[in-house]
Design a protein around this motif. Structure first.
Motif, mmCIF file in Angstrom:
data_model
loop_
_atom_site.group_PDB
_atom_site.id
_atom_site.type_symbol
_atom_site.label_atom_id
_atom_site.label_comp_id
_atom_site.label_asym_id
_atom_site.label_seq_id
_atom_site.Cartn_x
_atom_site.Cartn_y
_atom_site.Cartn_z
ATOM 1 N N VAL A 183 -56.188 -36.243 -12.753
ATOM 2 C CA VAL A 183 -56.107 -35.719 -11.546
ATOM 3 C C VAL A 183 -54.490 -35.307 -10.983
ATOM 4 O O VAL A 183 -54.091 -35.175 -9.942
ATOM 5 C CB VAL A 183 -56.479 -36.440 -10.238
ATOM 6 C CG1 VAL A 183 -57.942 -36.373 -10.350
ATOM 7 C CG2 VAL A 183 -56.114 -37.817 -10.305
ATOM 8 N N SER A 184 -53.491 -35.593 -12.314
ATOM 9 C CA SER A 184 -51.991 -35.553 -12.031
ATOM 10 C C SER A 184 -51.347 -34.942 -12.857
ATOM 11 O O SER A 184 -51.989 -34.926 -14.358
ATOM 12 C CB SER A 184 -51.647 -36.807 -11.567
ATOM 13 O OG SER A 184 -51.790 -37.812 -12.696
ATOM 14 N N SER A 185 -50.368 -34.379 -12.932
ATOM 15 C CA SER A 185 -49.290 -33.839 -13.960
ATOM 16 C C SER A 185 -47.903 -34.112 -13.591
ATOM 17 O O SER A 185 -47.547 -34.446 -12.313
ATOM 18 C CB SER A 185 -49.669 -32.342 -13.942
ATOM 19 O OG SER A 185 -49.193 -31.572 -12.889
ATOM 20 N N THR A 186 -47.144 -33.976 -14.660
ATOM 21 C CA THR A 186 -45.614 -34.227 -14.396
ATOM 22 C C THR A 186 -44.898 -32.684 -14.671
ATOM 23 O O THR A 186 -43.683 -32.486 -14.775
ATOM 24 C CB THR A 186 -45.078 -35.020 -15.177
ATOM 25 O OG1 THR A 186 -45.255 -34.834 -16.649
ATOM 26 C CG2 THR A 186 -45.455 -36.403 -14.892
ATOM 27 N N THR A 187 -45.784 -31.542 -14.783
ATOM 28 C CA THR A 187 -45.323 -30.179 -15.058
ATOM 29 C C THR A 187 -44.790 -29.438 -13.827
ATOM 30 O O THR A 187 -44.189 -28.392 -14.111
ATOM 31 C CB THR A 187 -46.413 -29.408 -15.844
ATOM 32 O OG1 THR A 187 -47.575 -29.369 -14.947
ATOM 33 C CG2 THR A 187 -46.999 -30.096 -16.994
ATOM 34 N N PHE A 188 -45.109 -29.859 -12.557
ATOM 35 C CA PHE A 188 -44.858 -29.349 -11.466
ATOM 36 C C PHE A 188 -43.350 -29.280 -11.408
ATOM 37 O O PHE A 188 -42.593 -27.924 -11.000
ATOM 38 C CB PHE A 188 -45.380 -30.096 -10.167
ATOM 39 C CG PHE A 188 -45.058 -29.413 -8.670
ATOM 40 C CD1 PHE A 188 -43.881 -30.001 -8.060
ATOM 41 C CD2 PHE A 188 -45.650 -28.075 -8.168
ATOM 42 C CE1 PHE A 188 -43.465 -29.342 -7.016
ATOM 43 C CE2 PHE A 188 -45.344 -27.700 -7.324
ATOM 44 C CZ PHE A 188 -43.973 -28.360 -6.562
ATOM 45 N N LYS A 189 -42.518 -30.281 -11.449
ATOM 46 C CA LYS A 189 -41.144 -30.195 -11.133
ATOM 47 C C LYS A 189 -40.758 -31.390 -12.019
ATOM 48 O O LYS A 189 -41.205 -32.393 -12.030
ATOM 49 C CB LYS A 189 -40.838 -30.251 -9.933
ATOM 50 C CG LYS A 189 -39.343 -30.282 -9.810
ATOM 51 C CD LYS A 189 -38.783 -30.011 -8.086
ATOM 52 C CE LYS A 189 -37.521 -30.029 -7.714
ATOM 53 N NZ LYS A 189 -36.799 -29.001 -8.452
ATOM 54 N N LYS A 190 -39.543 -31.367 -12.859
ATOM 55 C CA LYS A 190 -39.061 -32.606 -13.472
ATOM 56 C C LYS A 190 -38.848 -33.751 -12.719
ATOM 57 O O LYS A 190 -38.071 -33.525 -11.655
ATOM 58 C CB LYS A 190 -37.610 -32.228 -14.257
ATOM 59 C CG LYS A 190 -37.221 -33.049 -15.267
ATOM 60 C CD LYS A 190 -36.050 -32.664 -15.875
ATOM 61 C CE LYS A 190 -35.224 -33.704 -16.741
ATOM 62 N NZ LYS A 190 -34.256 -33.388 -17.370
ATOM 63 N N ASP A 191 -39.211 -34.734 -12.974
ATOM 64 C CA ASP A 191 -39.061 -36.142 -12.378
ATOM 65 C C ASP A 191 -39.889 -36.457 -11.025
ATOM 66 O O ASP A 191 -39.603 -37.077 -10.277
ATOM 67 C CB ASP A 191 -37.494 -36.167 -11.801
ATOM 68 C CG ASP A 191 -36.387 -36.184 -12.996
ATOM 69 O OD1 ASP A 191 -36.817 -36.658 -13.939
ATOM 70 O OD2 ASP A 191 -35.148 -35.630 -12.447
ATOM 71 N N TYR A 192 -41.023 -35.518 -11.160
ATOM 72 C CA TYR A 192 -41.839 -35.796 -10.089
ATOM 73 C C TYR A 192 -43.380 -35.799 -10.604
ATOM 74 O O TYR A 192 -43.653 -35.402 -11.714
ATOM 75 C CB TYR A 192 -41.740 -34.521 -9.043
ATOM 76 C CG TYR A 192 -40.812 -34.665 -8.058
ATOM 77 C CD1 TYR A 192 -40.670 -35.375 -6.844
ATOM 78 C CD2 TYR A 192 -39.473 -34.072 -8.535
ATOM 79 C CE1 TYR A 192 -39.651 -35.472 -6.060
ATOM 80 C CE2 TYR A 192 -38.263 -34.232 -7.743
ATOM 81 C CZ TYR A 192 -38.452 -34.837 -6.549
ATOM 82 O OH TYR A 192 -37.353 -34.981 -5.623
ATOM 83 N N ILE A 193 -44.191 -36.483 -9.862
ATOM 84 C CA ILE A 193 -45.749 -36.513 -10.451
ATOM 85 C C ILE A 193 -46.587 -35.699 -9.177
ATOM 86 O O ILE A 193 -46.144 -35.816 -8.238
ATOM 87 C CB ILE A 193 -46.327 -38.033 -10.528
ATOM 88 C CG1 ILE A 193 -45.305 -38.663 -11.493
ATOM 89 C CG2 ILE A 193 -47.754 -37.791 -10.888
ATOM 90 C CD1 ILE A 193 -45.677 -40.208 -11.557
ATOM 91 N N THR A 194 -47.217 -34.731 -10.038
ATOM 92 C CA THR A 194 -48.208 -34.049 -8.903
ATOM 93 C C THR A 194 -49.538 -34.659 -9.001
ATOM 94 O O THR A 194 -50.216 -34.489 -10.092
ATOM 95 C CB THR A 194 -48.111 -32.582 -9.062
ATOM 96 O OG1 THR A 194 -46.612 -32.084 -8.945
ATOM 97 C CG2 THR A 194 -49.027 -31.772 -8.104
ATOM 98 N N PHE A 195 -50.236 -34.721 -7.758
ATOM 99 C CA PHE A 195 -51.472 -35.030 -7.598
ATOM 100 C C PHE A 195 -52.442 -33.886 -7.232
ATOM 101 O O PHE A 195 -52.072 -33.694 -6.002
ATOM 102 C CB PHE A 195 -51.681 -36.322 -6.848
ATOM 103 C CG PHE A 195 -51.103 -37.584 -7.616
ATOM 104 C CD1 PHE A 195 -51.878 -38.478 -8.343
ATOM 105 C CD2 PHE A 195 -49.793 -37.939 -7.230
ATOM 106 C CE1 PHE A 195 -51.286 -39.758 -8.595
ATOM 107 C CE2 PHE A 195 -48.978 -38.974 -7.812
ATOM 108 C CZ PHE A 195 -50.084 -39.813 -8.453
ATOM 109 N N ASP A 196 -53.300 -33.203 -7.780
ATOM 110 C CA ASP A 196 -54.105 -32.084 -7.347
ATOM 111 C C ASP A 196 -55.121 -32.430 -6.285
ATOM 112 O O ASP A 196 -55.313 -33.658 -6.055
ATOM 113 C CB ASP A 196 -54.484 -31.544 -8.502
ATOM 114 C CG ASP A 196 -55.563 -32.090 -9.302
ATOM 115 O OD1 ASP A 196 -56.297 -32.907 -8.849
ATOM 116 O OD2 ASP A 196 -55.586 -31.988 -10.682
ATOM 117 N N LYS A 197 -55.656 -31.309 -6.022
ATOM 118 C CA LYS A 197 -56.897 -31.501 -4.854
ATOM 119 C C LYS A 197 -57.970 -32.407 -5.162
ATOM 120 O O LYS A 197 -58.615 -32.890 -4.399
ATOM 121 C CB LYS A 197 -57.150 -30.155 -4.556
ATOM 122 C CG LYS A 197 -58.038 -29.338 -5.730
ATOM 123 C CD LYS A 197 -58.635 -28.152 -5.213
ATOM 124 C CE LYS A 197 -59.241 -27.184 -6.201
ATOM 125 N NZ LYS A 197 -59.631 -25.916 -5.892
#
Length: 342
Positions: A183-197
């Motif tokens: 449910v997460s990735s680090t591809t959204f922006k360098k140095d950030y973790i994105t958790f999806d819906k």
């Protein structure tokens, strides 16, 4: 000057843009949302100056700048009480080059402007996720989403989350029912973790507190700063709750937008002072040259270390004589009761 894709987005549809300096947020909008902003702004202008800031709904909404109609006119058809200087408005008006059949674009002050390392959280309010215009297929789909998530049980749901990657890509521990890597990735922006819906959809009434704890606690900020953030957001939610008890509105799929600063140097520079709510600042720069203000120390003094905003009004309207929106206030009450204990 051109517009670029939004640098940080926790949830919502594709399409929002920002000015290169990050000061303005521009998104495709519908007449109902624009009308809601106009009505709210008009109500705010009629309020006496002695009314405390935070008692009006507009105080919790992003600062309203205006509306653009690309392809139809290059003129800004509404300006919000002179709060934004003409030069800044022209930057958006002159450079918005988007193809479309007379689309409408809502212009707001960017809530992330001036943040160095923001973590952001989008929480959707209410158990009803569709309005009267939805077709039968969408109604059925949204009912299932509500019934199977905390939208139904708590009248709020985490719609998306972006946090600073403070631990070299290491994800938080898995929660019951799902793995973080799904449910997460680090591809959204360098140095950030994105958790999806799906992160929020997989959380239950019993585990949603752990999901919220990730937002507030999974970082390198000192514990006293984390505690201050939780305390301040708890107070903000109570204030917004009280405000909404006095508003006769109905908002379907409205969201709460949380943001806080991970850059400890900014906390230190401000002596860890993080006001509960900050009044808008008026840009009275009369210079002729365009300047970038992201690293301007004088501007940084006006940028808070955290804030809470009420957003997403595509399905919002005023409903005189019908009382407050029980869906909104119940969701916010459940939320601040949980946040208080994390």
């Amino acid at each position: 000057m051109t517009l670029i894709p939004l640098s940080h987005q926790a949830a919502g549809h594709e399409g929002p843009l920002q000015t290169v300096d990050g000061s303005l947020f521009i998104k495709p909008s519908q007449p109902q949302e624009i009308e809601f902003y106009n009505q709210t702004q008009n109500k705010r202008m009629k309020i006496n100056d002695d009314v405390p800031y935070g008692d009006s709904l507009s105080d919790w909404m992003p600062e309203y700048v205006g509306v653009l109609y690309p392809g139809l006119s290059n003129d800004l058809i509404h300006q919000s009480n002179g709060a934004i200087d003409e030069k800044t408005l022209n930057k958006a008006t002159d450079t918005l080059e988007i193809e479309g059949d007379h689309k409408q674009y809502l212009i707001l002050k960017n809530c992330l402007y001036g943040y160095s390392q923001p973590s952001i959280l989008d929480i959707k309010l209410g158990s009803i996720l569709y309005d009267s215009s939805a077709n039968a297929s969408k109604v059925e789909r949204m009912k299932k989403v509500s019934q199977s998530t905390t939208s139904g049980s708590l009248k709020f749901r985490i719609a998306g989350m972006v946090i600073k990657d403070s631990f070299d890509g290491k994800l938080p521990e898995d929660l019951p029912g799902f793995k973080m890597k799904d449910v997460s990735s680090t591809t959204f922006k360098k140095d950030y973790i994105t958790f999806d819906k799906y992160f929020g959809r997989k959380l239950t009434k019993d585990t949603v507190s752990e999901g919220l704890k990730i937002f507030f606690r999974y970082n390198n900020l000192p514990k006293h700063v984390q505690d201050r953030l939780i305390e301040n957001f708890h107070v903000r939610l109570q204030m917004l709750y009280n405000c909404l008890l006095e508003e006769e509105i109905r908002v379907i799929s409205g969201s709460l937008f949380f943001v806080f600063e991970n850059d400890l140097s900014r906390w230190e520079a401000k002596n860890y002072e993080d006001p509960i709510i900050s009044t808008p600042t008026i840009n009275d720069d009369d210079g002729d040259e365009e300047t970038e203000h992201t690293d301007d120390k004088e501007l940084d003094e006006d940028v808070p270390l955290s804030c809470l905003k009420f957003i997403d009004f595509a399905h919002a309207k005023y409903t005189p004589n019908e009382g407050y929106d029980e869906e909104l206030v119940s969701g916010i009450q459940n939320l601040f009761e949980i946040i208080e204990n994390i």
